[in-house]
Design an enzyme around this catalytic site. Structure first.
Site, PDB file in Angstrom:
ATOM      1  N   LYS A 117       0.869  -1.184   0.000  1.00 55.91           N
ATOM      2  CA  LYS A 117       0.000   0.000   0.000  1.00 55.91           C
ATOM      3  C   LYS A 117       0.902   1.229   0.000  1.00 55.91           C
ATOM      4  O   LYS A 117       1.508   1.580   1.010  1.00 55.91           O
ATOM      5  CB  LYS A 117      -0.907  -0.002   1.227  1.00 55.91           C
ATOM      6  CG  LYS A 117      -1.939   1.113   1.184  1.00 55.91           C
ATOM      7  CD  LYS A 117      -3.003   0.909   2.235  1.00 55.91           C
ATOM      8  CE  LYS A 117      -4.186   1.825   2.058  1.00 55.91           C
ATOM      9  NZ  LYS A 117      -3.873   3.235   2.134  1.00 55.91           N
ATOM     10  N   ARG A 138      -7.920  12.382  -6.144  1.00 51.34           N
ATOM     11  CA  ARG A 138      -9.115  11.688  -5.694  1.00 51.34           C
ATOM     12  C   ARG A 138     -10.166  12.655  -5.138  1.00 51.34           C
ATOM     13  O   ARG A 138     -11.362  12.448  -5.293  1.00 51.34           O
ATOM     14  CB  ARG A 138      -8.691  10.689  -4.623  1.00 51.34           C
ATOM     15  CG  ARG A 138      -9.832  10.068  -3.950  1.00 51.34           C
ATOM     16  CD  ARG A 138      -9.357   8.940  -3.086  1.00 51.34           C
ATOM     17  NE  ARG A 138     -10.245   8.845  -1.954  1.00 51.34           N
ATOM     18  CZ  ARG A 138     -10.069   8.048  -0.931  1.00 51.34           C
ATOM     19  NH1 ARG A 138      -9.012   7.285  -0.884  1.00 51.34           N
ATOM     20  NH2 ARG A 138     -10.930   8.009   0.029  1.00 51.34           N
ATOM     21  N   LYS A 291      -6.681  -8.047  -2.597  1.00 53.74           N
ATOM     22  CA  LYS A 291      -7.889  -7.986  -3.421  1.00 53.74           C
ATOM     23  C   LYS A 291      -8.228  -9.391  -3.909  1.00 53.74           C
ATOM     24  O   LYS A 291      -7.315 -10.135  -4.294  1.00 53.74           O
ATOM     25  CB  LYS A 291      -7.665  -7.096  -4.651  1.00 53.74           C
ATOM     26  CG  LYS A 291      -7.475  -5.642  -4.314  1.00 53.74           C
ATOM     27  CD  LYS A 291      -6.807  -4.873  -5.435  1.00 53.74           C
ATOM     28  CE  LYS A 291      -5.865  -3.850  -4.832  1.00 53.74           C
ATOM     29  NZ  LYS A 291      -4.941  -3.270  -5.778  1.00 53.74           N
ATOM     30  N   CYS A 427      32.914  15.897  24.956  1.00 54.35           N
ATOM     31  CA  CYS A 427      33.562  15.857  26.258  1.00 54.35           C
ATOM     32  C   CYS A 427      35.042  15.623  26.003  1.00 54.35           C
ATOM     33  O   CYS A 427      35.419  14.812  25.163  1.00 54.35           O
ATOM     34  CB  CYS A 427      32.974  14.704  27.070  1.00 54.35           C
ATOM     35  SG  CYS A 427      34.034  14.128  28.402  1.00 54.35           S
TER      36      CYS A 427
HETATM   37  S1  IVH Z   1      -6.533  -0.669  -4.330  1.00 52.72           S
HETATM   38  C1  IVH Z   1     -11.249   0.843  -3.915  1.00 52.72           C
HETATM   39  N1  IVH Z   1      -3.959  -0.876  -4.032  1.00 52.72           N
HETATM   40  O1  IVH Z   1      -5.151   3.517  -0.744  1.00 52.72           O
HETATM   41  C2  IVH Z   1      -9.874   1.298  -3.781  1.00 52.72           C
HETATM   42  N2  IVH Z   1      -5.028   1.084  -3.248  1.00 52.72           N
HETATM   43  O2  IVH Z   1      -7.372   3.400   1.227  1.00 52.72           O
HETATM   44  C3  IVH Z   1      -8.956   0.215  -4.245  1.00 52.72           C
HETATM   45  N3  IVH Z   1      -3.523   2.749  -2.277  1.00 52.72           N
HETATM   46  O3  IVH Z   1      -6.899   5.910  -2.260  1.00 52.72           O
HETATM   47  C4  IVH Z   1      -7.612   0.650  -4.068  1.00 52.72           C
HETATM   48  N4  IVH Z   1      -1.673   1.598  -2.581  1.00 52.72           N
HETATM   49  O4  IVH Z   1      -5.035   5.115  -3.766  1.00 52.72           O
HETATM   50  C5  IVH Z   1      -5.042  -0.115  -3.827  1.00 52.72           C
HETATM   51  N5  IVH Z   1      -1.662  -1.165  -3.858  1.00 52.72           N
HETATM   52  C6  IVH Z   1      -2.755  -0.418  -3.666  1.00 52.72           C
HETATM   53  C7  IVH Z   1      -2.686   0.851  -3.059  1.00 52.72           C
HETATM   54  C8  IVH Z   1      -3.856   1.579  -2.865  1.00 52.72           C
HETATM   55  C9  IVH Z   1      -2.198   2.728  -2.126  1.00 52.72           C
HETATM   56  C10 IVH Z   1      -4.426   3.852  -1.887  1.00 52.72           C
HETATM   57  C11 IVH Z   1      -5.483   4.124  -2.922  1.00 52.72           C
HETATM   58  C12 IVH Z   1      -6.702   4.549  -2.162  1.00 52.72           C
HETATM   59  C13 IVH Z   1      -6.350   4.256  -0.738  1.00 52.72           C
HETATM   60  C14 IVH Z   1      -7.486   3.453  -0.146  1.00 52.72           C
END
Ligand code: IVH
Length: 693
Positions: A117, A138, A291, A427
């Site tokens: 993430k 966003r 996912k 020191c």
């Molecule tokens: S999937 C429905 N994959 O985290 C949203 N999001 O909390 C599905 N983000 O604003 C997002 N790294 O931009 C996904 N590997 C990743 C991600 C990621 C960062 C951010 C994303 C979103 C936020 C959601």
């Protein structure tokens, strides 16, 4: 009237080449040419476009330099909402998520796509007929800001995609981020210019992307990683991982760490694996994202309020927290440096309770303007010492709260000095100062030094305070009986300490030299010294002023040779500068130190230092360039093997390159090597050069 055919063809060719090199750099992380060559191609295209206005196109790489400033950002309504993710912190929550998914689908096992993430700024990129037409933040998820001119400057974002059914109307979603190293450089620059410093890479990315003047954004090295799509024609792909592969093939960077995991156990493995790599990743992450891999299952699961039911973010413990400074004290380190330390109201950071954080030195403390009573941001990453990042809220600032550096060492009362041009206050007590003695011993027993287990802070404290150990050599004179008399030292632990001291009696030269704690001699320098001298006797007998003079002469010779375009001569002790040489000279000639060393290597009661294999002078310090894929080694592994032996790896081939190591699909570097007559070896040849085969 069109431009001459020749100019048209050349411009098109340059555009393709520049995009190709962007892709090598940002998507494949494997550049073929260096920055200077890239700039040359770039400038040629700029010039062509200036001479023939009609050649300029919105998707040309030259358009990445920014556009005239905007009065404000326009609003963009997202065609598909940009949602958020549900969070999980504990394994239980991940298990509950998987169960919900399995129950809703009525299946026993689910395959997941897992991704880091990224801690950056979420954006969406729209492509029509393969051309980048709009990019937006966003915002509130339904409406964002049109930051197209800024996104055009981000070199990792392709401006043109191959023509294909799925690029006709495609919306790619991902994260704009700052690499940690780029962030540090940016902040250093900002600080030097007395400009705004950013709190973290995320803020730097957000701040840089939301500038109304995209010409400034163009100078910020932003990166992009794709992690999904908004609106997209559902064509060839059936799973999320296939989708990411396709985006990658189209020219979008996607995480190298991405993986497919089976069930919860697979997810937990992924989580832990990424956690161990977290520090070393070039970008900041705050968790991982899981996912459901099958897209038809994703659709079936649908959404709850504003988040998908098919995905969840599994967060790592935050590395930053806020807490209050109780008081500021001064600690004396191994080399006598006085470090201001904030004593904190205990707080959990990254899964550990933190009660102290370093303020580094007086200048840092003044710059951050930290006072006792302030609420501060504390940061802890991996193994590093927690530090105060900055003040979040000021407390009262009377005389009570004011900090000043003491003029006497708080431990031994010797005067302190701050040398001109140095940030550190020291020191002057040397090893007379108990604090320095304790630190010197702690360094000596450290894991990367003599690795004497069971000798920690508490024990060293007692050993020094009771005058049982004055120098590291005294450790080898300890016996079980006297140890067992100490606080919190059962007979069993006393025996363990004696055993681990015993084990350290045979040690290789490099570690031993590092353990001595000579100022300026870290692990790397210790290794260079061991390789050069081979034995402790040779090292101790070195004539440092003579070596320094010799080195300086060789350096001058090379300056001359460079001017005449001649091959340079080998410079001895590469990586060891005059300050370190002076420090070594001073250290070994200090009577106290030579006594301690003599006592340490006492043939009966001391340490047996193993001689090091000396590098053959001809083979050390060579310059290597890696290209292509090697059959049995990753890039990093090959690099590590090469560097381990004192050689260097550089990114581009030049006259000074000694060897090019070429693997499958080696590109232009191989051609350059042949042109310059540089020796090209394969993996086997490399291993032979390094004496491994
Ligand atoms: S999937 C429905 N994959 O985290 C949203 N999001 O909390 C599905 N983000 O604003 C997002 N790294 O931009 C996904 N590997 C990743 C991600 C990621 C960062 C951010 C994303 C979103 C936020 C959601």
């Amino acid at each position: 009237m069109g431009a001459p055919k020749q100019a048209q063809v050349r411009a098109e060719r340059l555009r393709q080449e520049l995009e190709h090199h962007n892709r090598r750099y940002y998507v494949l992380d494997d550049p073929e040419i260096d920055d200077a060559d890239y700039d040359r191609l770039f400038r040629e295209l700029v010039q062509l476009e200036q001479e023939h206005e009609e050649l300029r196109r919105a998707d040309s790489p030259t358009q990445r330099v920014g556009a005239p400033p905007l009065p404000e950002f326009a609003e963009v309504r997202h065609r598909a909402p940009m949602l958020s993710l549900a969070n999980a912190f504990e394994e239980d929550e991940v298990r509950a998520f998987d169960k919900r998914v399995r129950d809703a689908l009525g299946v026993k096992n689910v395959e997941y796509a897992a991704d880091p993430k990224f801690d950056g700024l979420a954006i969406t990129l729209s492509y029509r007929k393969g051309v980048f037409v709009q990019g937006a933040t966003r915002g509130d998820g339904a409406t964002g800001e049109d930051v197209t001119p800024n996104l055009r400057t981000v070199r990792a974002i392709p401006l043109r995609l191959p023509q294909a059914p799925d690029t006709d109307d495609l919306e790619v979603r991902g994260e704009v981020i700052f690499y940690k190293a780029d962030f540090d450089k940016l902040n250093a620059r900002q600080r030097a210019a007395e400009d705004k410093v950013f709190a973290n890479p995320r803020n730097a990315a957000a701040g840089s992307l939301r500038l109304l003047d995209s010409a400034i954004t163009a100078r910020r090295p932003l990166r992009f990683f794709a992690h999904g799509v908004g609106i997209a024609p559902r064509v060839s792909w059936k799973t999320h991982s296939e989708l990411l592969d396709r985006l990658n093939a189209l020219g979008f960077p996607v995480s190298r760490e991405r993986s497919v995991a089976q069930g919860v156990d697979g997810l937990m493995d992924f989580y832990r694996n990424i956690q161990t790599k977290r520090e070393k990743l070039p970008y900041a992450i705050d968790g991982v994202v899981y996912k459901v891999n099958r897209l038809d299952w994703q659709e079936k699961l649908g959404f709850v309020s504003r988040a998908p039911r098919f995905a969840i973010a599994h967060k790592y413990p935050a590395e930053e927290q806020t807490t209050q400074v109780l008081r500021i004290e001064v600690q004396v380190g191994r080399t006598g440096v006085l470090t201001p330390v904030a004593r904190l109201k205990p707080v959990e950071v990254g899964g550990v309770t933190v009660t102290n954080a370093t303020l580094h030195n007086e200048d840092e403390l003044r710059r951050k303007d930290v006072w006792a009573g302030d609420t501060v941001i504390v940061r802890r990453a991996g193994d590093v010492i927690p530090e105060v990042v900055g003040v979040q809220q000021k407390g009262p600032r009377g005389d009570e709260e004011r900090f000043s550096m003491p003029d006497k060492c708080p431990v031994c009362q010797s005067p302190v000095v701050r040398l001109p041009g140095e940030a550190a206050t020291r020191c002057t007590g040397g090893l007379y100062c108990r604090a320095q003695r304790k630190q010197a011993i702690l360094h000596f027993v450290g894991r990367r030094a003599m690795d004497i287990e069971g000798v920690g802070e508490k024990l060293v404290e007692q050993l020094v305070d009771r005058d049982m150990v004055e120098s590291p050599a005294d450790l080898y004179r300890l016996d079980k009986e006297s140890l067992a008399g100490l606080e919190r030292m059962a007979e069993k632990s006393a025996q363990n300490v004696i055993d681990s001291i015993q084990r350290s009696r045979s040690m290789d030269l490099a570690r031993f030299v590092f353990a001595l704690g000579i100022p300026g001699v870290g692990e790397e320098v210790a290794r260079i010294l061991a390789r050069h001298f081979g034995s402790l006797r040779a090292l101790l007998g070195a004539d440092w002023p003579a070596l320094a003079a010799q080195k300086e002469a060789l350096r001058k010779e090379n300056v001359k040779r460079k001017r005449k375009s001649e091959a340079p001569v080998e410079v001895l002790l590469e990586g060891i500068g005059p300050e370190i040489m002076e420090s070594l000279d001073k250290f070994v000639h200090e009577t106290h130190n030579s006594k301690v060393i003599a006592s340490l290597v006492d043939p009966v009661r001391g340490v047996a230092v193993r001689d090091a294999a000396m590098a053959t002078a001809t083979a050390a310090g060579k310059i290597f360039v890696l290209t292509g894929t090697l059959p049995g080694l990753s890039r990093d592994e090959a690099r590590a093997l090469i560097e381990e032996q004192g050689h260097k790896v550089t990114g581009s081939v030049s006259e000074s390159t000694d060897y090019v190591v070429a693997g499958a699909e080696a590109g232009s570097k191989l051609a350059q090597a042949r042109e310059l007559g540089i020796t090209v070896v394969d993996e086997n040849g490399l291993m032979q050069l390094l004496g491994k085969r």
